[in-house]
Scaffold this motif. Structure first.
Motif, mmCIF file in Angstrom:
data_model
loop_
_atom_site.group_PDB
_atom_site.id
_atom_site.type_symbol
_atom_site.label_atom_id
_atom_site.label_comp_id
_atom_site.label_asym_id
_atom_site.label_seq_id
_atom_site.Cartn_x
_atom_site.Cartn_y
_atom_site.Cartn_z
ATOM 1 N N LEU A 161 21.359 54.049 -16.738
ATOM 2 C CA LEU A 161 22.427 54.541 -16.196
ATOM 3 C C LEU A 161 23.669 54.257 -17.212
ATOM 4 O O LEU A 161 24.691 55.310 -17.204
ATOM 5 C CB LEU A 161 22.964 53.342 -15.157
ATOM 6 C CG LEU A 161 22.094 53.430 -13.776
ATOM 7 C CD1 LEU A 161 22.281 52.271 -12.815
ATOM 8 C CD2 LEU A 161 22.183 54.693 -13.201
ATOM 9 N N GLY A 162 23.659 53.654 -18.070
ATOM 10 C CA GLY A 162 24.627 53.318 -19.005
ATOM 11 C C GLY A 162 24.313 54.643 -20.085
ATOM 12 O O GLY A 162 25.549 55.448 -20.366
ATOM 13 N N LEU A 163 23.160 55.111 -20.274
ATOM 14 C CA LEU A 163 23.308 56.437 -21.118
ATOM 15 C C LEU A 163 23.573 57.827 -20.456
ATOM 16 O O LEU A 163 24.303 58.551 -20.915
ATOM 17 C CB LEU A 163 21.674 56.534 -21.572
ATOM 18 C CG LEU A 163 21.334 57.926 -22.243
ATOM 19 C CD1 LEU A 163 22.157 57.851 -23.446
ATOM 20 C CD2 LEU A 163 19.740 57.922 -22.589
ATOM 21 N N LEU A 164 23.306 57.627 -19.135
ATOM 22 C CA LEU A 164 23.755 58.772 -18.120
ATOM 23 C C LEU A 164 25.159 59.064 -18.365
ATOM 24 O O LEU A 164 25.789 60.024 -18.414
ATOM 25 C CB LEU A 164 23.351 58.639 -16.734
ATOM 26 C CG LEU A 164 23.609 59.741 -15.857
ATOM 27 C CD1 LEU A 164 22.472 60.773 -16.172
ATOM 28 C CD2 LEU A 164 23.194 59.404 -14.186
ATOM 29 N N LYS A 165 26.013 57.918 -18.355
ATOM 30 C CA LYS A 165 27.401 58.115 -18.366
ATOM 31 C C LYS A 165 28.148 58.836 -19.721
ATOM 32 O O LYS A 165 28.950 59.873 -19.296
ATOM 33 C CB LYS A 165 28.102 56.791 -18.443
ATOM 34 C CG LYS A 165 28.252 55.948 -16.969
ATOM 35 C CD LYS A 165 28.962 54.805 -17.314
ATOM 36 C CE LYS A 165 29.005 54.072 -15.923
ATOM 37 N NZ LYS A 165 29.953 52.727 -15.901
ATOM 38 N N SER A 166 27.430 58.576 -20.507
ATOM 39 C CA SER A 166 27.774 59.053 -21.951
ATOM 40 C C SER A 166 27.055 60.459 -22.260
ATOM 41 O O SER A 166 27.717 61.391 -22.717
ATOM 42 C CB SER A 166 27.592 58.325 -23.236
ATOM 43 O OG SER A 166 26.104 57.938 -23.231
ATOM 44 N N ALA A 179 23.477 59.631 -10.251
ATOM 45 C CA ALA A 179 22.158 58.767 -10.101
ATOM 46 C C ALA A 179 22.037 58.263 -8.795
ATOM 47 O O ALA A 179 22.754 57.474 -8.078
ATOM 48 C CB ALA A 179 22.361 57.640 -11.212
ATOM 49 N N VAL A 180 20.684 58.093 -8.418
ATOM 50 C CA VAL A 180 20.190 57.214 -7.137
ATOM 51 C C VAL A 180 18.972 56.307 -7.785
ATOM 52 O O VAL A 180 18.023 56.966 -8.276
ATOM 53 C CB VAL A 180 19.730 58.218 -6.285
ATOM 54 C CG1 VAL A 180 19.135 57.506 -5.121
ATOM 55 C CG2 VAL A 180 20.721 59.506 -5.685
ATOM 56 N N VAL A 181 19.364 55.151 -7.460
ATOM 57 C CA VAL A 181 18.115 54.136 -7.728
ATOM 58 C C VAL A 181 17.483 53.892 -6.634
ATOM 59 O O VAL A 181 17.676 53.850 -5.628
ATOM 60 C CB VAL A 181 18.787 52.720 -8.159
ATOM 61 C CG1 VAL A 181 17.933 51.504 -8.344
ATOM 62 C CG2 VAL A 181 19.814 52.972 -9.582
ATOM 63 N N ILE A 182 15.856 53.789 -7.018
ATOM 64 C CA ILE A 182 14.949 53.534 -5.880
ATOM 65 C C ILE A 182 14.076 52.287 -6.377
ATOM 66 O O ILE A 182 14.057 51.986 -7.430
ATOM 67 C CB ILE A 182 13.865 54.733 -6.011
ATOM 68 C CG1 ILE A 182 13.454 55.059 -6.966
ATOM 69 C CG2 ILE A 182 14.710 55.917 -5.187
ATOM 70 C CD1 ILE A 182 12.424 56.415 -7.042
ATOM 71 N N SER A 183 13.743 51.503 -5.090
ATOM 72 C CA SER A 183 13.144 50.226 -5.341
ATOM 73 C C SER A 183 12.633 49.862 -4.334
ATOM 74 O O SER A 183 12.666 50.384 -3.300
ATOM 75 C CB SER A 183 14.479 49.251 -5.933
ATOM 76 O OG SER A 183 13.662 47.773 -5.970
ATOM 77 N N VAL A 184 11.479 48.874 -4.312
ATOM 78 C CA VAL A 184 10.686 48.407 -3.331
ATOM 79 C C VAL A 184 11.560 47.196 -2.711
ATOM 80 O O VAL A 184 11.298 46.797 -1.416
ATOM 81 C CB VAL A 184 9.231 47.784 -3.903
ATOM 82 C CG1 VAL A 184 8.461 48.932 -4.409
ATOM 83 C CG2 VAL A 184 9.508 46.582 -5.103
#
Length: 247
Positions: free
Chosen positions: A97-102, A109-114
């Motif tokens: 997510l940090g890299l995505l910003k720059s 971004a959508v985070v997926i998790s169990v």
């Protein structure tokens, strides 16, 4: 809406997504939303990829199975939405997510998790995620989550949304309780006197007449009372004062 292929009295399944998709929304057949998928589980990746490819409104441009591969893919591919698993073999979604910003500031971004861990959800949102989807939720729909964030919305399951609202209410309530005593104690004796008279139903002019001050001065005191108690109306000020035992 397409006709159901199967129904057991509890669930209906359909052979295609809704056929009506307004032309003003992002995600048209001629220009689908481009997705980068990052998940370290090949089976889950396949399931999500099949759903994305089955929907003409979304286009899967690349896949990655780790943070390392995800970093490379983010830099190499043009995409609109990053769909990323929270827990990856060599790190987690937060690393990307940090890299995505720059690297891709216009991408969502959508985070997926169990799991729907509140602390992790809050951190994901703080780092810029626009959605959080639980893999084991009946409400999951990866293509719809992608379309929601691509069109300026947020994607979050109803159960998680309710929990976050309750969390916000608890935090807000605790902050209110912490600040109320200090703010109440900041009222001067004259302000408390005016507030008591207002609670008794007197107008500003009547309060001024009884205290031998102008109505304008009374209103100035009231504005100061509102500011100190962080309220907007006489009724709110009176209710606050009553709860605090000021009269």
């Amino acid at each position: 809406m397409p006709a159901p292929l199967w129904s057991s009295g509890q669930f209906d399944t359909f052979d295609s997504p809704p056929s009506v998709w307004p032309a003003f929304l992002t995600g048209q057949k001629a220009s689908p939303v481009r997705v980068l998928l990052v998940d370290d589980d090949p089976h889950i990746r396949l399931v999500i990829a099949q759903e994305l490819m089955a929907d003409p409104r979304t286009l899967l441009v690349a896949q990655a199975g780790s943070v390392r591969e995800g970093r490379r893919a983010i830099k190499q591919h043009d995409f609109d939405v990053l769909l990323v698993d929270l827990n990856l073999g060599d790190g987690d979604a937060f690393d990307l997510l940090g890299l995505l910003k720059s690297a891709r500031p216009s991408a969502q971004a959508v985070v997926i998790s169990v799991m729907e861990n509140d602390e992790q959800v809050m951190r994901a949102f703080e780092l810029g995620a626009a959605g959080y989807v639980a893999k084991n939720s009946w409400f999951r729909n990866y293509s719809m989550a992608v379309l929601q964030v691509a069109n300026g919305g947020a994607s979050i399951t109803p159960n998680l949304a309710r929990r976050l609202l309750q969390r916000f209410d608890r935090i807000h309530g605790a902050e209110t309780k912490r600040r109320q005593p200090d703010e109440a104690e900041r009222l001067s004796e004259r302000e408390k006197e005016i507030l008591r008279m207002v609670a008794s139903g007197y107008t500003s002019a009547e309060v001024g007449s009884r205290l031998l001050i102008s109505g304008m001065t009374v209103n100035t005191h009231l504005r100061n009372i509102y500011r100190k108690l962080q309220v907007r109306t006489r009724a709110q000020a009176v209710r606050f004062a009553s709860l605090r035992g000021l009269f």
